[in-house]
Design an enzyme around this catalytic site. Structure first.
Site, PDB file in Angstrom:
ATOM      1  N   LYS A  68       0.833  -1.207   0.000  1.00 34.47           N
ATOM      2  CA  LYS A  68       0.000   0.000   0.000  1.00 34.47           C
ATOM      3  C   LYS A  68       0.873   1.265   0.000  1.00 34.47           C
ATOM      4  CE  LYS A  68      -3.822  -2.435   0.700  1.00 34.47           C
ATOM      5  NZ  LYS A  68      -4.566  -2.782  -0.524  1.00 34.47           N
ATOM      6  N   HIS A  82      13.861  -6.608  -4.346  1.00 36.22           N
ATOM      7  CA  HIS A  82      13.749  -7.862  -5.116  1.00 36.22           C
ATOM      8  C   HIS A  82      13.898  -7.683  -6.631  1.00 36.22           C
ATOM      9  CE1 HIS A  82      12.572  -9.972  -1.530  1.00 36.22           C
ATOM     10  NE2 HIS A  82      11.452  -9.285  -1.377  1.00 36.22           N
ATOM     11  N   ASP A  86      14.668  -5.736   6.302  1.00 34.90           N
ATOM     12  CA  ASP A  86      13.360  -6.220   5.838  1.00 34.90           C
ATOM     13  C   ASP A  86      13.276  -7.705   6.207  1.00 34.90           C
ATOM     14  OD1 ASP A  86      11.324  -5.330   3.243  1.00 34.90           O
ATOM     15  OD2 ASP A  86      11.509  -7.489   3.665  1.00 34.90           O
ATOM     16  N   HIS A 131      12.235 -10.049   4.501  1.00 33.57           N
ATOM     17  CA  HIS A 131      12.569 -10.888   3.356  1.00 33.57           C
ATOM     18  C   HIS A 131      14.046 -10.722   2.971  1.00 33.57           C
ATOM     19  CE1 HIS A 131       8.153 -10.212   3.014  1.00 33.57           C
ATOM     20  NE2 HIS A 131       8.148 -11.478   2.623  1.00 33.57           N
ATOM     21  N   ASP A 144       8.418  -4.864   7.636  1.00 29.77           N
ATOM     22  CA  ASP A 144       7.669  -6.113   7.794  1.00 29.77           C
ATOM     23  C   ASP A 144       8.348  -7.061   8.773  1.00 29.77           C
ATOM     24  OD1 ASP A 144       9.785  -6.550   6.112  1.00 29.77           O
ATOM     25  OD2 ASP A 144       8.610  -7.351   4.438  1.00 29.77           O
TER      26      ASP A 144
END
Ligand code: ZLV
Ligand code: CA
Ligand code: ZN
Length: 414
Positions: A32, A177, A212, A214, A301
């Site tokens: 978002k 990414h 992060d 990830h 996150d």
């Protein structure tokens, strides 16, 4: 507001453009962009903007994006520019009336047309499959969104290189990414790689730190073969957690061997063990690598209660990592990244903007904030983390990871 450290004289450059928050990946999509506006509003309402140099984000130009990405891929993505620009292009193609097109746009369009003619690209029948995966949908203005996010990260590099700032911030960046010719994991253009490439024009060694949840695979891959960038990612790993790379033994290749550092962890990491891991590893990295500049991806996150990530950090824990990297006194760039419980993302990045400025912002969310309702029921900056979460990492496993990383780092020549 409390002054937290003596070095608040450090100049902070902050990059923002409210258009970024207006783009939409889709109603059901977890990413978002609005969270960038929310973070900005907190930053304004806490009065932080008065203490920094605030810059308007500009769009990165095709030639700048070309420094990392494949030209065919860029042309492909450029079809998703904003509608009024597309109308300009159509007009240019039909009338070739250069006088109606602003100079800077004209250059861009000439380039798009030149490249697509050279490569005979047919965008409708392309090898690039953006939009095929629900992770990376196509949406109105997608390319402009990418240009803004990367324009800001490139300008962060410039503000550091020119000495205008000691810390530069782009919360709309951190899209770690994206690959040379592939979109993945909500990322299309890798603003971080573009930023680091800019820094490498002057600096010898750049350290990339990624908190992060990830793995920072796109940035790691881009610099896997070089020792001029050390990439360091802390992430959740295992049970098919995305993207599945970033094992402890992925250390780099050739002269890049041991300049890629990975800290894979199981879900449930809380502040105390996370900060301990973070400090043990970054202190040794700083000692061994002595970077000229630090680029930190501050994906939120890894916070507790995130919709995608499985870690259990508080904002204070997340921020302690930023504070620790700042304490080395090396020029630093702070970028955003993931973060899917958006009221916590904006809280976190406002708090970390405060850290950059040496200011501890108040626990009460400013009541004049237009997004005030998002901070209910407590309307407080620091939210309570999830209780009764098991940290699935055993202390001995974490210690083993640290020992292995220390071992890898010992092979680096000083
Ligand atoms: O935070 O996605 O697991 C930086 C960042 O690091 C996957 N994607 C892919 C691989 C096969 N799958 C499934 C595709 C799902 C597509 C839609 C979602 C929709 C709703 C809720 C969650 C997801 C989702 N997608 C959760 N995890 C994924 C990952 C990509 C994670 C990217 C993290 C980006 C900005
Ligand atoms: Ca990471
Ligand atoms: Zn993430």
């Amino acid at each position: 507001m409390i002054q937290t450290d003596s070095d608040s004289s450090r100049r902070v450059a902050y990059f923002y453009n409210r258009f970024i928050g207006k783009f939409q990946y889709g109603k059901e999509h977890p990413m978002k962009p609005k969270r960038i506006i929310m973070a900005h509003n907190l930053i304004v309402n806490y009065g932080l903007f008065r203490q920094m140099d605030v810059y308007l984000i500009r769009e990165a130009q095709l030639q700048e994006i070309r420094k990392f990405h494949d030209p065919d891929y860029i042309i492909y993505l450029s079809q998703f520019m904003s509608q009024n620009k597309i109308n300009f292009v159509k007009e240019y193609c039909s009338a070739n009336n250069e006088s109606v097109i602003p100079e800077n746009l004209l250059e861009e369009f000439k380039l798009i047309i030149k490249w697509s003619q050279q490569q005979k690209i047919k965008t409708e029948n392309s090898e690039f499959k953006v939009g095929d995966s629900p992770d990376n949908p196509t949406f109105s203005g997608l390319f402009s969104y990418c240009q803004l996010s990367s324009g800001a990260s490139i300008d962060c590099a410039h503000s550091i290189l020119t000495g205008q700032a000691d810390i530069a911030i782009n919360w709309s960046g951190g899209l770690h990414h994206a690959k040379k010719k592939e979109a993945s994991g909500f990322c299309y253009i890798n603003d971080i790689v573009l930023c680091i490439l800019e820094l490498l024009r002057v600096y010898v060694r750049v350290l990339y730190v990624d908190i992060d949840c990830h793995h920072g695979d796109g940035v790691e891959e881009a610099f896997y073969l070089t020792n001029r960038v050390m990439t360091l990612s802390f992430h959740q790993y295992g049970d098919d957690f995305y993207p599945g790379t970033g094992q402890l033994n992925s250390v780099g290749v050739g002269v890049g061997r041991y300049y890629s550092v990975n800290v894979p962890m199981k879900p449930g990491m809380s502040d105390e063990p996370y900060i301990e891991m973070f400090k043990k590893i970054t202190s040794r990295v700083m000692q061994v690598y002595r970077p000229d500049c630090i680029v930190m991806q501050c994906g939120a996150d890894s916070l507790s209660l995130d919709k995608l990530g499985g870690f259990n950090l508080s904002i204070k824990g997340h921020g302690a990592c930023v504070q620790y990297m700042k304490s080395f006194g090396t020029p630093m760039i702070l970028l955003g990244g993931g973060g899917y419980t958006i009221s916590n993302v904006s809280r976190c990045w406002a708090y970390e903007t405060g850290i950059a400025l040496g200011q501890q912002i108040d626990q009460a969310i400013p009541s004049n904030d237009i997004y005030y309702d998002y901070y209910s029921p407590d309307y407080l900056l620091h939210f309570p983390i999830k209780q009764n979460v098991e940290n699935r990492n055993k202390t001995e496993d974490l210690n083993k990871i640290v020992a292995t990383v220390y071992d890898y780092l010992s092979y680096i020549e000083n």
